[in-house]
Design an enzyme around this catalytic site. Structure first.
Site, short mmCIF file in Angstrom:
data_model
loop_
_atom_site.label_atom_id
_atom_site.label_comp_id
_atom_site.label_asym_id
_atom_site.label_seq_id
_atom_site.Cartn_x
_atom_site.Cartn_y
_atom_site.Cartn_z
N GLN A 58 0.67 -1.12 0.10
CA GLN A 58 0.06 0.00 -0.04
C GLN A 58 0.87 1.34 0.00
OE1 GLN A 58 -2.01 1.07 3.74
NE2 GLN A 58 -3.63 2.22 2.51
N ASP B 251 10.36 -6.67 -4.00
CA ASP B 251 9.15 -7.35 -3.11
C ASP B 251 8.82 -8.61 -3.58
OD1 ASP B 251 6.49 -7.65 -2.07
OD2 ASP B 251 6.02 -5.59 -2.52
N TYR C 202 2.63 -7.05 16.24
CA TYR C 202 2.95 -6.00 15.20
C TYR C 202 3.56 -4.62 16.08
CZ TYR C 202 2.06 -2.16 12.02
OH TYR C 202 2.38 -1.20 11.00
C1 AKB Z 1 -2.79 -1.37 10.88
O1 AKB Z 1 -3.84 -1.15 11.18
O2 AKB Z 1 -1.87 -2.42 11.38
C2 AKB Z 1 -1.79 -0.34 10.42
C3 AKB Z 1 -1.09 0.59 11.09
C4 AKB Z 1 -1.96 1.44 12.11
O3 AKB Z 1 0.04 0.59 11.82
N1 AKB Z 1 -2.54 0.14 9.29
#
Ligand code: AKB
Length: 332
Positions: free
Chosen positions: A20, A42, A150
């Site tokens: 993206q 990529d 994350y």
């Molecule tokens: C997600 O939703 O994981 C990402 C971010 C906010 O880093 N768009």
């Protein structure tokens, strides 16, 4: 932005170039520095990439040797490392997401140090924040208490970038991106993805089922602003950048209900329903907005797109894509 003719042209390698952010950032970088100065990489097979999108190389960022080959072959001077697994997808396979996000960053930092690259860009995220901000506007120096793998990888990544900066003098720069909204390439695997999907569904079907509650406010940004912020940060004089980790950058904060109201100004027949899933808990752990005073002070950050301008621009670009579809809603 234009390239300063007194400076040598950089040779830039971008990972996650088909994602993206990468799709638009590569185009913007090529606009400034010229197509051949930007090596896009990529996981996609190189044979499918048209000539005007080259140089392109298939690269798994976990393959350090191949990464190093490309640095040497092209004489790369800067890296923008965008490849990552996002928040929602990361929760499906936490150790895999951790491995990809952390090992790839360490590979990039190591080769950048060993080959004495000028600069590295690595995106952090609002996912570094957690319940301690209590859904308020998060300051730059808020306690980082991420609740997703994350977010943990972004928090640790910020520390690793600071480590390489301090111990090896590597010029690594970073932004905490909010949810990004764009029309060129789909968002994938994030919690904020609804704010992109809603446009496609609105135009294609006239309705959307949202996985977040109507009143879940989150920090968001239009991709044009995000790309400009990235280029401005990377071109700011090093001595102006006082922030050791990643800069907060703010633009928008809105709820699904507020986005629906804005969309209905253009698509009066558009309807929404709500059915929350696991992504609600992730969104609940993030702040509603961010305080970006430091970015504004240090390198003059200022967003251009508000909710109305972003919505109008998204619809203007996406409406022609769905025009021939018989179910498509009419933009008024
Ligand atoms: C997600 O939703 O994981 C990402 C971010 C906010 O880093 N768009």
């Amino acid at each position: 932005m234009e390239h300063d003719k007194n400076q040598p042209l950089p040779v830039i390698l971008v990972t996650g170039a088909r994602g993206q952010i990468g799709t638009e950032l590569v185009a913007a970088l090529r606009n400034v520095y010229g197509r051949k100065q930007v090596v896009a990489t990529d996981l996609h097979d190189a044979t499918t990439i048209p000539d005007q999108q080259r140089p392109y190389h298939q690269l798994n960022v976990l393959d350090k040797d191949e990464l190093e080959n490309l640095i040497i072959t092209y004489g790369v001077t800067q890296i923008y490392h965008l490849a990552a697994t996002l928040s929602a997808k990361g929760e499906e396979a936490p150790l895999k997401a951790w491995h990809l996000n952390m090992q790839s960053l360490l590979n990039i930092l190591e080769v950048a140090k060993d080959h004495k690259l000028n600069k590295v860009f690595w995106p952090s995220s609002i996912a570094v924040f957690g319940p301690s901000t209590a859904r308020k506007v998060s300051p730059q120096d808020a306690l980082l208490d991420p609740q997703t793998v994350y977010g943990i990888s972004k928090e640790a990544g910020e520390q690793w970038c600071a480590y390489y900066r301090e111990h090896y003098g590597l010029d690594v720069r970073s932004l905490r991106y909010p949810g990004l909204i764009s029309y060129s390439a789909p968002a994938g695997g994030g919690t904020t993805d609804y704010a992109v999907a809603i446009f496609h569904e609105a135009l294609q079907n006239g309705s959307y089922q949202c996985y977040l509650n109507p009143d879940t406010a989150l920090p968001m940004m239009y991709m044009n602003d995000a790309v400009r912020a990235t280029l401005e940060l990377m071109n700011a004089p090093a001595e102006a950048l006082k922030e050791r980790g990643a800069y907060n950058i703010g633009a928008l904060s809105f709820t699904p209900a507020q986005l629906v109201t804005e969309l209905q100004k253009h698509l009066p027949g558009f309807t929404i329903s709500y059915n929350t899933d696991k992504r609600q808990a992730i969104a609940n752990s993030w702040p509603a907005g961010v305080d970006d005073t430091e970015a504004r002070q240090d390198w003059n950050w200022a967003p251009e797109y508000n909710l109305a301008a972003m919505t109008a621009d998204m619809l203007q670009h996406l409406a022609p894509v769905y025009k021939s579809d018989s179910n498509a809603a009419t933009v008024s």
